[in-house]
Design a protein around this motif. Structure first.
Motif, short mmCIF file in Angstrom:
data_model
loop_
_atom_site.label_atom_id
_atom_site.label_comp_id
_atom_site.label_asym_id
_atom_site.label_seq_id
_atom_site.Cartn_x
_atom_site.Cartn_y
_atom_site.Cartn_z
N UNK A 38 -19.48 22.59 -6.53
CA UNK A 38 -19.99 21.39 -7.21
C UNK A 38 -20.35 21.68 -8.68
N UNK A 39 -20.85 22.91 -8.94
CA UNK A 39 -21.29 23.24 -10.30
C UNK A 39 -20.12 23.41 -11.26
N UNK A 40 -18.92 23.58 -10.70
CA UNK A 40 -17.73 23.75 -11.54
C UNK A 40 -16.96 22.44 -11.67
N UNK A 41 -17.46 21.38 -11.01
CA UNK A 41 -16.70 20.14 -10.89
C UNK A 41 -16.73 19.27 -12.15
N UNK A 42 -17.75 19.45 -12.98
CA UNK A 42 -17.87 18.59 -14.16
C UNK A 42 -18.43 17.21 -13.81
N UNK A 95 -21.32 15.34 -13.41
CA UNK A 95 -22.74 15.60 -13.71
C UNK A 95 -23.73 14.82 -12.84
N UNK A 96 -23.45 13.56 -12.51
CA UNK A 96 -24.39 12.89 -11.58
C UNK A 96 -24.47 13.62 -10.24
N UNK A 97 -23.32 14.06 -9.76
CA UNK A 97 -23.30 14.78 -8.46
C UNK A 97 -24.02 16.13 -8.58
N UNK A 98 -23.84 16.78 -9.73
CA UNK A 98 -24.51 18.08 -9.95
C UNK A 98 -26.02 17.88 -9.96
N UNK A 99 -26.47 16.82 -10.60
CA UNK A 99 -27.90 16.51 -10.65
C UNK A 99 -28.46 16.28 -9.25
N UNK A 100 -27.67 15.53 -8.46
CA UNK A 100 -28.05 15.25 -7.06
C UNK A 100 -28.18 16.55 -6.27
N UNK A 101 -27.19 17.43 -6.46
CA UNK A 101 -27.18 18.73 -5.76
C UNK A 101 -28.41 19.55 -6.15
N UNK A 102 -28.71 19.57 -7.44
CA UNK A 102 -29.86 20.35 -7.93
C UNK A 102 -31.17 19.84 -7.32
N UNK A 103 -31.29 18.52 -7.28
CA UNK A 103 -32.49 17.91 -6.71
C UNK A 103 -32.63 18.29 -5.23
N UNK A 104 -31.49 18.21 -4.54
CA UNK A 104 -31.46 18.57 -3.11
C UNK A 104 -31.91 20.01 -2.90
#
Ligand code: ADE
Length: 224
Positions: free
Chosen positions: A194-198, A200-209
């Protein structure tokens, strides 16, 4: 911001302020740190600043006179927003306290040694008491350095965007999520896709999780 630290071991407070972010904050005139050797404020021939405690018991106690002299002199020069005493028998330092102190103009930090300071100093002068953890250090100097660091990095202009304090652990009562850097694969250990996907909303979601997951596991007491 100006921070005056009162100590019997000023040497202990040199190195923590001579490097990296705190050094640059001083160079940019965002903070001034002054240390005061308590022994310079005693009229005692032997420069004695501590004495036995009344009632008996092991350990020396810092006397009121030199501390009173030092604080009175500083107060005659400017007004202080807080006079802080660092001691293990105090409320614990939190991010909220650091945020709050970073908005002050002038503060004094009194560091204890031996068995601490004469209670009358605390009653007369101290406006805030802080412990940095439930353990006892040899003196308050390292605790003062920790408190200063936690405050100074929050002063606007001290950190650049790339190191913004807003994403630190504790700013939102959550521990920080895991972070990775290059290479994306090392000895078969891969960075989460996910961190390599570009995306950014999804990355933010992942980080929060991950932040919630980590906090639940390591510091469940922070999850209200
Ligand atoms: N002095 C000694 N131990 C301390 C602690 N845990 N926090 C603040 N000051 C201290």
């Amino acid at each position: 911001m100006r921070i005056d630290i009162i100590t019997v071991v000023p040497e202990l407070l040199k190195s923590p302020f001579e490097h990296s972010i705190i050094k640059r904050a001083q160079e940019k005139d965002l903070v001034e740190i002054h240390t005061h050797n308590l022994r310079d404020y005693t009229n005692n021939t032997y420069k004695q600043v501590d004495d036995y405690q009344f009632g008996g018991g092991a350990g020396m106690v810092l006397m009121i006179e030199p501390i009173d002299q030092c604080i009175s002199k500083l107060q005659s020069e400017r007004k202080y927003d807080e006079i802080i005493y660092v001691t293990p028998d105090a409320p614990l330092l939190t991010q909220k306290t650091a945020n709050n102190l970073s908005l002050k103009e002038n503060i004094i930090i009194l560091t204890g040694h031996y068995k601490g300071v004469d209670q009358r100093v605390r009653d007369l002068y101290i406006t805030k008491e802080i412990s940095i953890g439930d353990y006892v250090l040899s003196g308050g100097e390292l605790a003062a350095a920790v408190i200063c660091d936690s405050i100074i990095r929050l002063i606007p202009g001290v950190l650049g965007d790339e190191t913004s304090a807003l994403t630190d652990s504790f700013q939102d009562d959550l521990l920080a999520p895991p972070v990775y850097t290059r290479p994306s694969e090392y000895k078969n250990l891969k960075v989460p896709e996910i961190l390599l996907s570009g995306n950014f909303p999804k990355i933010e979601e992942w980080r929060q999780e991950k932040a919630i997951e980590r906090t639940n596991k390591i510091r469940p007491d922070l999850m209200k």
